[in-house]
Design a protein around this motif. Structure first.
Motif, PDB file in Angstrom:
ATOM      1  N   ALA A   1       5.560   3.913 -19.774  1.00 38.46           N
ATOM      2  CA  ALA A   1       4.590   4.946 -20.120  1.00 38.46           C
ATOM      3  C   ALA A   1       4.130   5.770 -18.935  1.00 38.46           C
ATOM      4  N   GLY A   2       4.559   5.454 -17.723  1.00 40.77           N
ATOM      5  CA  GLY A   2       4.119   6.203 -16.558  1.00 40.77           C
ATOM      6  C   GLY A   2       2.783   5.746 -16.030  1.00 40.77           C
ATOM      7  N   ALA A   3       2.217   4.698 -16.586  1.00 35.72           N
ATOM      8  CA  ALA A   3       0.942   4.155 -16.118  1.00 35.72           C
ATOM      9  C   ALA A   3       1.023   2.639 -16.168  1.00 35.72           C
ATOM     10  N   ARG A   4       0.112   1.976 -15.464  1.00 34.15           N
ATOM     11  CA  ARG A   4       0.217   0.531 -15.308  1.00 34.15           C
ATOM     12  C   ARG A   4      -0.624  -0.249 -16.289  1.00 34.15           C
ATOM     13  N   THR A   5      -1.276   0.397 -17.193  1.00 38.77           N
ATOM     14  CA  THR A   5      -2.163  -0.303 -18.089  1.00 38.77           C
ATOM     15  C   THR A   5      -1.631  -0.245 -19.505  1.00 38.77           C
ATOM     16  N   ASP A   6      -2.303  -0.955 -20.405  1.00 33.34           N
ATOM     17  CA  ASP A   6      -1.792  -1.108 -21.762  1.00 33.34           C
ATOM     18  C   ASP A   6      -1.935   0.162 -22.588  1.00 33.34           C
ATOM     19  N   ILE A   7      -2.962   0.936 -22.342  1.00 31.99           N
ATOM     20  CA  ILE A   7      -3.205   2.153 -23.121  1.00 31.99           C
ATOM     21  C   ILE A   7      -3.316   3.328 -22.160  1.00 31.99           C
ATOM     22  N   LEU A   8      -2.616   4.404 -22.488  1.00 25.79           N
ATOM     23  CA  LEU A   8      -2.591   5.603 -21.647  1.00 25.79           C
ATOM     24  C   LEU A   8      -2.948   6.815 -22.500  1.00 25.79           C
ATOM     25  N   ILE A   9      -3.870   7.624 -22.016  1.00 29.02           N
ATOM     26  CA  ILE A   9      -4.259   8.867 -22.686  1.00 29.02           C
ATOM     27  C   ILE A   9      -3.924  10.018 -21.757  1.00 29.02           C
TER      28      ILE A   9
ATOM     29  N   ILE B   1       0.853  -1.191   0.000  1.00 32.94           N
ATOM     30  CA  ILE B   1       0.000   0.000   0.000  1.00 32.94           C
ATOM     31  C   ILE B   1       0.887   1.240   0.000  1.00 32.94           C
ATOM     32  N   GLY B   2       0.569   2.176  -0.886  1.00 32.88           N
ATOM     33  CA  GLY B   2       1.311   3.430  -0.913  1.00 32.88           C
ATOM     34  C   GLY B   2       2.717   3.261  -1.443  1.00 32.88           C
ATOM     35  N   THR B   3       3.643   4.045  -0.886  1.00 32.53           N
ATOM     36  CA  THR B   3       5.000   4.153  -1.399  1.00 32.53           C
ATOM     37  C   THR B   3       5.991   3.560  -0.415  1.00 32.53           C
ATOM     38  N   SER B   4       7.000   2.872  -0.947  1.00 40.08           N
ATOM     39  CA  SER B   4       8.066   2.338  -0.111  1.00 40.08           C
ATOM     40  C   SER B   4       9.109   3.418   0.139  1.00 40.08           C
ATOM     41  N   GLU B   5      10.188   3.045   0.805  1.00 38.79           N
ATOM     42  CA  GLU B   5      11.221   4.019   1.148  1.00 38.79           C
ATOM     43  C   GLU B   5      11.869   4.613  -0.097  1.00 38.79           C
ATOM     44  N   ILE B   6      12.118   3.783  -1.118  1.00 35.67           N
ATOM     45  CA  ILE B   6      12.619   4.265  -2.406  1.00 35.67           C
ATOM     46  C   ILE B   6      11.418   4.344  -3.338  1.00 35.67           C
ATOM     47  N   PRO B   7      10.953   5.547  -3.665  1.00 36.81           N
ATOM     48  CA  PRO B   7       9.655   5.685  -4.354  1.00 36.81           C
ATOM     49  C   PRO B   7       9.741   5.434  -5.852  1.00 36.81           C
ATOM     50  N   MET B   8      10.193   4.236  -6.258  1.00 41.74           N
ATOM     51  CA  MET B   8      10.185   3.911  -7.677  1.00 41.74           C
ATOM     52  C   MET B   8       8.761   3.753  -8.186  1.00 41.74           C
ATOM     53  N   ASP B   9       7.856   3.408  -7.315  1.00 40.57           N
ATOM     54  CA  ASP B   9       6.450   3.225  -7.664  1.00 40.57           C
ATOM     55  C   ASP B   9       5.622   4.138  -6.758  1.00 40.57           C
ATOM     56  N   PRO B  10       5.467   5.422  -7.125  1.00 37.04           N
ATOM     57  CA  PRO B  10       4.878   6.404  -6.197  1.00 37.04           C
ATOM     58  C   PRO B  10       3.357   6.319  -6.129  1.00 37.04           C
ATOM     59  N   MET B  11       2.848   5.324  -5.443  1.00 39.40           N
ATOM     60  CA  MET B  11       1.406   5.204  -5.280  1.00 39.40           C
ATOM     61  C   MET B  11       0.922   6.089  -4.131  1.00 39.40           C
ATOM     62  N   PHE B  12      -0.332   6.450  -4.203  1.00 37.73           N
ATOM     63  CA  PHE B  12      -0.967   7.181  -3.118  1.00 37.73           C
ATOM     64  C   PHE B  12      -1.387   6.196  -2.027  1.00 37.73           C
ATOM     65  N   VAL B  13      -1.701   6.711  -0.865  1.00 39.17           N
ATOM     66  CA  VAL B  13      -2.083   5.829   0.242  1.00 39.17           C
ATOM     67  C   VAL B  13      -3.432   5.165  -0.002  1.00 39.17           C
ATOM     68  N   GLU B  14      -4.206   5.671  -0.954  1.00 38.15           N
ATOM     69  CA  GLU B  14      -5.469   5.005  -1.273  1.00 38.15           C
ATOM     70  C   GLU B  14      -5.301   3.942  -2.366  1.00 38.15           C
ATOM     71  N   SER B  15      -4.052   3.675  -2.767  1.00 39.88           N
ATOM     72  CA  SER B  15      -3.769   2.667  -3.793  1.00 39.88           C
ATOM     73  C   SER B  15      -2.987   1.521  -3.175  1.00 39.88           C
ATOM     74  N   ALA B  16      -3.216   0.327  -3.705  1.00 38.88           N
ATOM     75  CA  ALA B  16      -2.534  -0.872  -3.195  1.00 38.88           C
ATOM     76  C   ALA B  16      -2.313  -1.850  -4.335  1.00 38.88           C
ATOM     77  N   ASP B  17      -1.222  -2.578  -4.233  1.00 40.22           N
ATOM     78  CA  ASP B  17      -0.930  -3.693  -5.139  1.00 40.22           C
ATOM     79  C   ASP B  17      -1.049  -4.982  -4.344  1.00 40.22           C
ATOM     80  N   LEU B  18      -2.004  -5.812  -4.714  1.00 36.65           N
ATOM     81  CA  LEU B  18      -2.210  -7.088  -4.041  1.00 36.65           C
ATOM     82  C   LEU B  18      -1.494  -8.178  -4.837  1.00 36.65           C
TER      83      LEU B  18
END
Length: 709
Positions: A659-667, A595-612
């Protein structure tokens, strides 16, 4: 020239065996030194710069931190693209450089620019360059599992000061990013009435505390044969040292911190958390492999160091991985080796039947492992990793094509010569020009693919180079080893199944040829119909840039409504874990939420985001596409209003870094006014929802641009 070389190869055993020995030695070197990974690393040549700014809003971070850093880095040479994210307390800038630029050179230039703007940034904000890693660097992720209950603060202390420092000593590790728990700090609470009584301001107290926490050297004294160092030690070692610090003097009496306040144990603001299964919060880390390292070997050394470290950890703590790339690499290597072995056996069996000689089949088949040895050696020397794409695309039929022609020419001449060496010599020289032309044509087909650049080049160039290495080895063997072996091991064929098969195919071919001459237009109609059918199937079939790789785990991207708190996200992650593990008890072996960001913010998620991260069992009873659909329906039915996107860990990281986003297509919709961007972003989202095939649609809003995923 070719005739002289072929005569030398047929007549000289030392020369031919020397060539074979050199190829074998190159292969041994390649097998022991080659880099092994799951898939080719298609991450572009990028460097990340991040800066923590605690207490600043996203707009303030953009104005005071991100823009000054971007202005300083705008003049860095060879920069072709940049993107940035400004969020509460964090600025992350990603710079993409041209291919061929050394990562050390680009990082050095960025470090020079960052030093020049340090004074322009707010106090306490220090930009840092991210570790030299790529999209495949997050190869080992783990949690600390104590044998007895241990507070999260103590676990984080052990992770930062014992585990992380030990793992950083592993060769090939770029960095270790801690995740979860609480970072301990000591909070100083001042009493307002005491400050008023002694007429002290907060700035005066802060200045006095900074000056008291120092270590001052006083030179040295010489006394006879001895030398004594002098120093004034004022560094704090425990809370009582802080309380005894002198902050002011009133009427000749020192005012200590204990007179105006107290010290309590606290923790730094949290921007993320780690949740394990249904147990609750945990502490762990992400090991980042350095760019260009052998992932399999680094993980092996890492596991050896972990095994030695666990014997010294307190509370019976075990380091258990929840995402280990080594398992995926071993599974892919086994798959590639099995497929290549089966293909080689099929080729040998077919050639034995067609040529009518098991000796000829084995001779042609021996070219396959020798060519692979040569290719592996050159791959190791040129830094190309052995992975699913570079090895899985090798075509054995093309590799043995020239050898088959040469061996067949020798077999045909064996009955007409009493000396087998002379038959091998005549057959090799006679067929060499035609065979060489065919081999060069096959090699030339791959040359245009070397001109690909960008992501396409990083994906297909290693595959092309590997195939060209193998073809070059086959060409070299057909000039040396194969003529020599043909003159010594081949025998004149007798009437066999191969001759009957050849006669049958010849008669059938003649009949088909006569039939096509009698029906002039029908073959053309059939040919055009087949071509048209192929073109139609090409346009209606599913197309993918990358093959779908079964990574053995699913990554469920979860996004709560904007503004949700960290405890709320933790609670939802625990509920999702309980639901998934209850509904799929025989499918998943474990679940961990980042959930959120680790100490090294390579993946800068917000606290309302999580990777399960859901780890699959070895043999799940359901296919991955069906599992993804069932999982998505289950989550949407129990948690309406929450976005869930199901991918795989490597796939998600590649999308994020490219691309700066986690999905296949970014607009992206870029403009100066945030409200206008939000309006048009919603319009674009409505259009995308109506597009057939859209499975997941997320609409995050960042300062300065609107991203629609």
């Amino acid at each position: 020239m070719w005739a002289t070389l072929l005569r030398l190869s047929v007549r000289s055993t030392p020369f031919s065996l020397t060539v074979v020995g050199a190829i074998v030695l190159i292969g041994i070197y390649g097998i022991t030194q080659i880099q092994i990974d799951a898939v080719p690393d298609i991450t572009n040549n990028q460097v990340q710069v991040f800066a923590y700014a605690p207490g600043y809003s996203a707009a303030e971070v953009e104005l005071l931190v991100t823009r000054p850093i971007e202005s300083a880095l705008a003049t860095v040479p060879h920069r072709i693209e940049w993107r940035s994210i400004s969020r509460m307390g964090l600025s992350l800038i990603t710079l993409v450089f041209a291919e061929g630029v050394s990562p050390y050179e680009s990082r050095s230039m960025i470090a020079e620019r960052l030093l020049s703007i340090q004074d322009q940034l707010p106090a306490g904000v220090r930009p840092e360059i991210g570790p030299m890693s790529t999209g495949l660097s997050e190869a080992y992720q783990y949690i600390l599992r104590p044998a007895v209950p241990v507070p999260l603060t103590d676990l984080r202390f052990i992770q930062d000061w014992i585990v992380r420092r030990a793992l950083l000593e592993t060769p090939g590790v770029a960095d270790v990013s801690s995740f979860g728990g609480y970072v301990r700090r000591w909070d100083i609470l001042l009493w307002p009435e005491a400050l008023m009584r002694y007429q002290l301001s907060l700035s005066e107290v802060e200045r006095a505390l900074r000056n008291s926490n120092q270590l001052i050297g006083g030179g040295y004294l010489e006394r006879g044969p001895s030398t004594f160092s002098l120093r004034a030690e004022g560094t704090w070692k425990k809370p009582s040292d802080i309380l005894s610090a002198v902050v002011a003097e009133r009427h000749g009496r020192p005012i200590r911190l204990s007179d105006i306040g107290e010290v309590r144990e606290g923790h730094l603001p949290r921007y993320g958390a780690l949740v394990e299964d249904t147990v609750g919060e945990a502490v762990g880390g992400i090991v980042l492999i350095r760019k260009g390292e052998n992932t399999a070997k680094v993980i092996q050394h890492l596991q050896e160091r972990i095994a030695a470290l666990e014997t010294r950890l307190p509370h019976g703590i075990r380091i258990e991985p929840f995402l280990n790339r080594e398992r995926l690499i071993h599974r892919i290597v086994r798959t590639v080796v099995t497929n290549l072995s089966e293909a080689a056996l099929i080729v040998i069996a077919l050639l034995t039947c067609i040529l009518g000689s098991w000796r000829a089949g084995l001779l042609v088949g021996s070219v396959i492992p020798l060519s692979m040895c040569f290719a592996l050696g050159l791959m190791s020397l040129t830094g190309i990793s052995a992975n699913l794409m570079s090895l899985g695309a090798i075509d054995f039929g093309l590799i043995v094509d020239g050898t088959v022609i040469l061996v067949e020419a020798v077999i045909v001449r064996l009955p007409h010569f009493s000396d087998r060496l002379q038959a091998a010599e005549e057959g090799s020289i006679h067929i060499r020009q035609a065979s060489l032309f065919g081999e060069l044509v096959v090699l030339s087909v791959y040359l245009p693919l070397l001109l690909l650049s960008g992501v396409e080049g990083r994906m297909f160039r290693p595959m092309v180079i590997t195939m060209m290495f193998a073809l070059t080895a086959a060409l070299l063997l057909s000039l040396t080893f194969v003529p020599w072996a043909s003159g010594r091991f081949l025998r004149s064929p007798t009437a066999s199944f191969s001759e009957k098969l050849g006669s049958l195919l010849l008669r059938g071919g003649r009949e088909v040829f006569r039939w096509t001459l009698r029906h002039k237009f029908l073959p053309g109609i059939v040919w055009f119909a087949l071509v048209g059918t192929g073109i139609m199937l090409f346009f209606i079939s599913e197309t993918l840039f990358l093959p779908e790789l079964d990574e053995g785990a699913l990554a469920v991207e979860t996004r709560l409504p904007l503004g949700s708190s960290l405890p709320q996200t933790i609670r939802y992650a625990e509920e999702v874990h309980r639901l998934v593990l209850r509904q799929f008890p025989h499918v998943f072996s474990g679940a961990v939420a980042k959930i959120g960001t680790s100490e090294i913010p390579m993946d800068p998620m917000f606290v309302e985001s999580a990777d399960l991260i859901l780890t699959l069992n070895e043999s799940p009873p359901i296919s991955r596409p069906e599992l993804s659909d069932s999982l998505k329906k289950l989550l949407h039915s129990h948690f309406p209003g929450i976005f869930f996107g199901i991918q795989q860990p490597i796939q998600m990281r590649f999308n994020e870094l490219l691309a700066g986003a986690r999905t296949d297509i970014l607009i992206r919709i870029i403009g100066p006014d945030l409200d206008t961007l939000g309006y048009w972003g919603e319009k674009a989202a409505q259009i995308c929802r109506e597009v057939p095939g859209v499975a997941d649609l997320a609409q995050p809003l960042f300062f300065g641009n609107q991203q629609l995923i």
